[in-house]
Enzyme design. Structure first.
Site: not given
Lengths: 350, 304
Positions: B130, B163-164, B272, B167, B11
């Site tokens: 992406c 996003g984390p 992306n 990363r 979500s």
């Protein structure tokens, strides 16, 4: 300033001419030259010598150029010849990987700069942890540090320390910083990092500030300084290491390096290797003035020649577009767009 | 017109953006959203948009699959849980579109090989990354004209759009994308580079694709093939734009692309993320069209 408040301070010098210098040589330093330079630096007492493609591990690419040999070949040739120096490598996550770090270690590398842009430290946790697991001397290397303020650098440095970095570097990739900028960032790091975590500074000489900035860094608490003999590095080069060693000696800062020997390496080995005089010229000054990644220099000159746009104009535009290290493809792209706008290039297709 | 009913697992940003895209589709209907946090903003938004939700993970969805006639599920969670999610849903005859790096099913880039996957009625397809979605069509456009020895892609992403998960796992991104450049793009060797740029305002996703051909490249044919391919991608990602090139230098062909998103839930610079949700939606649509036309039938896989 002669013998100063810094008298008796110990500083670890880290030579970059076989890594950052690869940029200035378009990655064309041979294995034999690497061995010759590294052996001479080792004999002069330089404790750390970085040896890889200019872009570090994984650097061999169309984006960053192909070196004459693989990183493994360079490291495996140099490392066994070292009597006291440690061989280090550069690893930029997104370009290099842990597999490549493992193979560099297997070839004899024992120290690593894990580098991220100065706001993106959280792309490095796996690599820093893995380097520690290998038992390597592990540095977190915050590039283009002028693009983050002192508080931001301190926060990013804390992240790297939390991943396991034993040293955190402020890296002036654009050669843009002035001594007060350096002091503010190093001071902020010193205030938040554990006492046993070391701080380093990596300068570029684009505004002629490499030495002054490095001294400012030491005043603010740095104990490791990157430089390169005869300044062989990207842009106007790194802090010229033999000059820095001389200044340290005058100030009573202990580096353990034999000054006359390192002067001889600069004059007798490095300068004759240079394809162009690495110095502050119109374009490298533009890098420092506009805050652009030093490695962009030769790419911008090539793109400028190809599309009839001045390298200085391209570099200024790259600075305006806030391009960062690794975006070398955007140099060609920017040059083409500028040439189109000036009616110099027929649009290939749409 | 009858639509194929879908479930969204995860979500977060990707899952939420998918709701918008699936709602617009003439053949897909978003019915369930699955999360793990009852307080999550994403689940609340999904409810506002008329979806049924559960915060119990995939297990909360399973009892409803048959009654609600769910046939396609999108997984935007993580590689760690995807395999289990997929196994459970495949057993109930639900086809999985995997937006995680798990890649247990075949890799899918819609204009390159989606047709093939639909014909084989694959029950799990993976959307790679992406950068893979943004660059592999171009590699394929060159390799379908002549043999590509090496393809290299550079993806520049806005810091705010990464996003984390990505990363913390950049190596995985590198390996997955490099592999797909070969397997789907058709290059003998592939390499992927990622750069995360924090500029403000955020930069729109950029991709540079370079191919080295075995023989001297046929400029006319390759340029034509690339332009045709860009048109194919633009059908589901209108912001997929050629900025410069193709430019030729010896055996090297280079193309400079930009990907702007639709700005559904994700901002426009996050091309992306948008190209992932758009490609996943396009993939689901192809399967849905075939199911609705009676050409293929999804089958429950045997429990292991």
């Amino acid at each position: 300033m002669s013998e100063s408040s810094l008298k008796g301070r110990k500083v670890i010098l880290h030579d970059m001419c076989l890594r950052d210098g690869m940029h200035a040589k378009r990655e064309q330093i041979s294995v034999e030259q690497m061995v010759k330079v590294a052996t001479a630096l080792d004999a002069a007492g330089v404790p750390y010598i970085q040896v890889t493609h200019g872009g570090g591990l994984g650097g061999n690419s169309l984006q960053h150029g192909f070196a004459l040999a693989s990183n493994e070949e360079y490291i495996a040739a140099v490392a066994p010849k070292m009597k006291q120096a440690k061989v280090s490598v550069l690893l930029i996550p997104g370009l290099g990987t842990m597999k490549e770090l493992q193979s560099a270690y297997d070839c004899g590398a024992r120290s690593v700069h894990v580098a991220t842009h100065c706001t993106e430290a959280d792309t490095s946790p796996q690599h820093i942890a893995f380097a520690r697991k290998l038992g390597m001397d592990t540095t977190g290397f915050l590039m283009m540090a002028h693009l983050n303020d002192a508080a931001g650098i301190a926060q990013q440095g804390r992240l790297m320390e939390s991943y396991g970095a034993q040293t955190v570097y402020v890296t002036d990739s654009a050669g843009y910083m002035l001594p007060d900028d350096v002091k503010a960032r190093i001071g902020a790091l010193r205030a938040v990092l554990k006492p046993e975590t070391e701080i380093g500074f990596h300068g570029h000489h684009n505004l002629g500030m490499g030495i002054a900035n490095s001294i400012a860094a030491i005043e603010a608490g740095a104990s490791r300084i990157d430089g390169s003999v005869a300044g062989l590095g990207a842009g106007a080069g790194n802090t010229p290491l033999e000059v820095f060693a001389a200044v340290c000696e005058r100030m009573g800062i202990e580096t353990g390096v034999d000054l006359f020997k390192i002067m001889d390496v600069a004059e007798d080995i490095i300068v004759p290797m240079m394809d162009h005089m690495v110095r502050v010229d119109r374009e490298s000054l533009t890098l420092g003035f506009a805050g652009v990644y030093s490695t962009f220099l030769l790419h911008a000159k090539r793109a400028g020649d190809r599309f009839g746009v001045s390298a200085r104009d391209i570099l200024v535009e790259l600075g305006r577009k806030k391009m960062i290290g690794g975006q070398e493809d955007m140099i060609m792209d920017t040059a083409m767009t500028m040439a189109k706008d000036r009616g110099l290039l027929k649009e290939a297709a749409r | 017109m009858k639509k194929i009913r879908c479930a969204l697992i995860g979500s977060g940003n990707i899952g939420t953006d998918l709701i918008y895209k699936i709602k617009r589709s003439p053949v897909l209907e978003p019915v369930w959203m699955v999360g793990i946090d009852p307080e999550s903003e994403g689940l609340a938004r999904a409810r506002e948009m008329g979806l049924k939700t559960t915060a119990e993970g995939v297990d909360g969805l399973l009892p409803h699959v048959l009654a609600d006639h769910i046939q396609i599920a999108f997984d935007a969670t993580s590689a760690y849980v995807h395999a289990e999610n997929s196994r459970k849903l495949n057993e109930l005859g639900v086809m999985m579109i995997d937006l995680t790096p798990a890649a247990i099913g075949p890799l899918c880039v819609p204009p390159v090989n989606l047709r093939q996957h639909a014909d084989k009625v694959e029950m799990n397809v993976n959307m790679i990354s992406c950068a893979g979605q943004a660059t592999i069509p171009i590699v394929s456009a060159v390799s379908r004209v002549q043999r590509v020895d090496y393809a290299e892609i550079v993806a520049s992403l806005a810091s705010k759009s990464v996003g984390p998960g990505t990363r913390a796992n950049l190596d995985e991104f590198t390996y997955t994308t490099s592999n797909a450049i070969q397997v789907v793009g058709g290059a003998r060797r592939g390499k992927a580079l990622a750069i995360i740029n924090p500029a403000e305002p955020p930069m729109i996703m950029r991709n540079t694709i370079s191919c080295l051909t075995d023989d001297e490249p046929d400029h006319v044919k390759i340029t034509e093939s690339i332009l045709q391919m860009i048109g194919e991608v633009q059908k589901y990602v209108p912001g997929y734009r050629l900025v410069n090139g193709p430019i030729y230098d010896g055996n090297k062909v280079q193309v400079f692309m930009e990907v702007a998103g639709l700005g559904d839930y994700l901002p426009k610079y996050a091309g992306n993320l948008d190209i992932m949700t758009a490609a996943a939606t396009r993939t689901a649509e192809m399967f849905a069209e075939e199911i609705l036309a009676g050409k293929i039938q999804l089958k429950a896989t045997e429990a292991a």
